[in-house]
Write a protein that holds these residues in place. Structure first.
Motif, PDB file in Angstrom:
ATOM      1  N   ASP A  29       0.821  -1.207   0.000  1.00  0.00           N
ATOM      2  CA  ASP A  29       0.000   0.000   0.000  1.00  0.00           C
ATOM      3  C   ASP A  29       0.856   1.258   0.000  1.00  0.00           C
ATOM      4  N   SER A  30       2.038   1.212   0.600  1.00  0.00           N
ATOM      5  CA  SER A  30       2.861   2.410   0.725  1.00  0.00           C
ATOM      6  C   SER A  30       3.575   2.766  -0.575  1.00  0.00           C
ATOM      7  N   ARG A  31       3.567   1.865  -1.548  1.00  0.00           N
ATOM      8  CA  ARG A  31       4.247   2.144  -2.805  1.00  0.00           C
ATOM      9  C   ARG A  31       3.477   3.126  -3.672  1.00  0.00           C
ATOM     10  N   SER A  32       2.186   3.190  -3.533  1.00  0.00           N
ATOM     11  CA  SER A  32       1.394   4.088  -4.379  1.00  0.00           C
ATOM     12  C   SER A  32       1.166   5.404  -3.634  1.00  0.00           C
ATOM     13  N   PHE A  33       2.040   6.375  -3.889  1.00  0.00           N
ATOM     14  CA  PHE A  33       1.963   7.664  -3.211  1.00  0.00           C
ATOM     15  C   PHE A  33       1.191   8.702  -4.021  1.00  0.00           C
ATOM     16  N   GLY A  34       1.110   8.554  -5.310  1.00  0.00           N
ATOM     17  CA  GLY A  34       0.541   9.595  -6.144  1.00  0.00           C
ATOM     18  C   GLY A  34       1.647  10.536  -6.590  1.00  0.00           C
ATOM     19  N   GLU A  35       1.248  11.661  -7.133  1.00  0.00           N
ATOM     20  CA  GLU A  35       2.241  12.604  -7.624  1.00  0.00           C
ATOM     21  C   GLU A  35       2.539  13.665  -6.580  1.00  0.00           C
ATOM     22  N   ILE A  36       3.779  14.108  -6.564  1.00  0.00           N
ATOM     23  CA  ILE A  36       4.183  15.193  -5.689  1.00  0.00           C
ATOM     24  C   ILE A  36       4.091  16.485  -6.477  1.00  0.00           C
ATOM     25  N   LYS A  37       3.500  17.502  -5.873  1.00  0.00           N
ATOM     26  CA  LYS A  37       3.392  18.787  -6.542  1.00  0.00           C
ATOM     27  C   LYS A  37       4.571  19.656  -6.122  1.00  0.00           C
ATOM     28  N   TRP A  38       5.185  20.311  -7.094  1.00  0.00           N
ATOM     29  CA  TRP A  38       6.357  21.131  -6.853  1.00  0.00           C
ATOM     30  C   TRP A  38       6.046  22.578  -7.181  1.00  0.00           C
ATOM     31  N   GLU A  39       6.798  23.483  -6.558  1.00  0.00           N
ATOM     32  CA  GLU A  39       6.656  24.900  -6.873  1.00  0.00           C
ATOM     33  C   GLU A  39       8.035  25.547  -6.843  1.00  0.00           C
ATOM     34  N   VAL A  40       8.170  26.636  -7.588  1.00  0.00           N
ATOM     35  CA  VAL A  40       9.413  27.386  -7.607  1.00  0.00           C
ATOM     36  C   VAL A  40       9.215  28.626  -6.751  1.00  0.00           C
ATOM     37  N   ARG A  41      10.032  28.769  -5.726  1.00  0.00           N
ATOM     38  CA  ARG A  41       9.951  29.924  -4.826  1.00  0.00           C
ATOM     39  C   ARG A  41      10.559  31.138  -5.520  1.00  0.00           C
ATOM     40  N   PRO A  42      10.274  32.342  -5.005  1.00  0.00           N
ATOM     41  CA  PRO A  42      10.809  33.557  -5.638  1.00  0.00           C
ATOM     42  C   PRO A  42      12.337  33.576  -5.776  1.00  0.00           C
ATOM     43  N   GLY A  43      13.058  32.932  -4.903  1.00  0.00           N
ATOM     44  CA  GLY A  43      14.516  32.873  -4.999  1.00  0.00           C
ATOM     45  C   GLY A  43      15.000  31.885  -6.043  1.00  0.00           C
ATOM     46  N   GLY A  44      14.091  31.145  -6.675  1.00  0.00           N
ATOM     47  CA  GLY A  44      14.464  30.180  -7.699  1.00  0.00           C
ATOM     48  C   GLY A  44      14.619  28.767  -7.180  1.00  0.00           C
ATOM     49  N   MET A  45      14.321  28.519  -5.911  1.00  0.00           N
ATOM     50  CA  MET A  45      14.487  27.191  -5.342  1.00  0.00           C
ATOM     51  C   MET A  45      13.254  26.337  -5.658  1.00  0.00           C
ATOM     52  N   LEU A  46      13.487  25.118  -6.094  1.00  0.00           N
ATOM     53  CA  LEU A  46      12.414  24.174  -6.365  1.00  0.00           C
ATOM     54  C   LEU A  46      12.110  23.401  -5.093  1.00  0.00           C
ATOM     55  N   VAL A  47      10.870  23.514  -4.603  1.00  0.00           N
ATOM     56  CA  VAL A  47      10.481  22.861  -3.354  1.00  0.00           C
ATOM     57  C   VAL A  47       9.167  22.129  -3.542  1.00  0.00           C
ATOM     58  N   GLN A  48       8.923  21.175  -2.642  1.00  0.00           N
ATOM     59  CA  GLN A  48       7.661  20.461  -2.660  1.00  0.00           C
ATOM     60  C   GLN A  48       6.565  21.396  -2.170  1.00  0.00           C
TER      61      GLN A  48
END
Length: 154
Positions: A29-48
């Motif tokens: 059951d733990s293998r199916s997590f779905g998709e993680i959504k990412w965003e780019v912060r104003p400083g250019g850092m890619l975060v979850q």
């Protein structure tokens, strides 16, 4: 918004599945997590991207304010400051906001601190004390007011 697939970074589960032919049901059951959504912060850092509750930090909360001899339940907005809480407490108690010291989680809080930023939530307890310096001044003024004054006229 960038969508990237999720990966499992736990070595112990791969070692277990290598030795055991049948994986336990919890691991399947733990293998199916779905998709993680990412965003780019104003400083250019890619975060979850965080799942933010739109009503978080908003709304009315009830705080139990305890004095030495009694307690009061105060309803206030979660985004209020401790100074605003003192103003509300001055209506309930006989203490002016200047005379009050508020302690939350063992620390005295400043008037400009926001309740939700410090971590005050619904049904939390806050301790209200009278400022000892002002309490001492009151006693001195009461003593000075009770003694007869001598006026010397020249």
């Amino acid at each position: 918004m960038i969508k990237l697939g999720s990966k499992r970074f736990c070595r112990s589960s791969s070692k277990l599945s290598r030795w055991n032919k049948a994986a336990p049901p919890a691991e399947k059951d733990s293998r199916s997590f779905g998709e993680i959504k990412w965003e780019v912060r104003p400083g250019g850092m890619l975060v979850q991207k965080r799942e933010i509750n739109e009503n978080a930090g908003e709304g009315i909360i009830t705080i139990r304010v305890s004095t030495v001899s009694q307690w009061h339940d105060i309803s206030i907005e979660a985004t209020s400051t401790f100074g605003e809480l003192k103003m509300m407490l001055s209506l309930v108690t006989s203490l002016e906001p200047i005379e009050q010291r508020i302690l939350f989680r063992g620390k005295e809080r400043d008037d400009n601190d926001y309740l939700h930023m410090v971590g005050v939530r619904d049904k939390d307890k806050v301790l209200l004390l009278e400022d000892p310096a002002i309490k001492e001044k009151k006693k001195l003024l009461d003593l000075a007011g009770n003694t007869p004054r001598r006026t010397i006229s020249v």
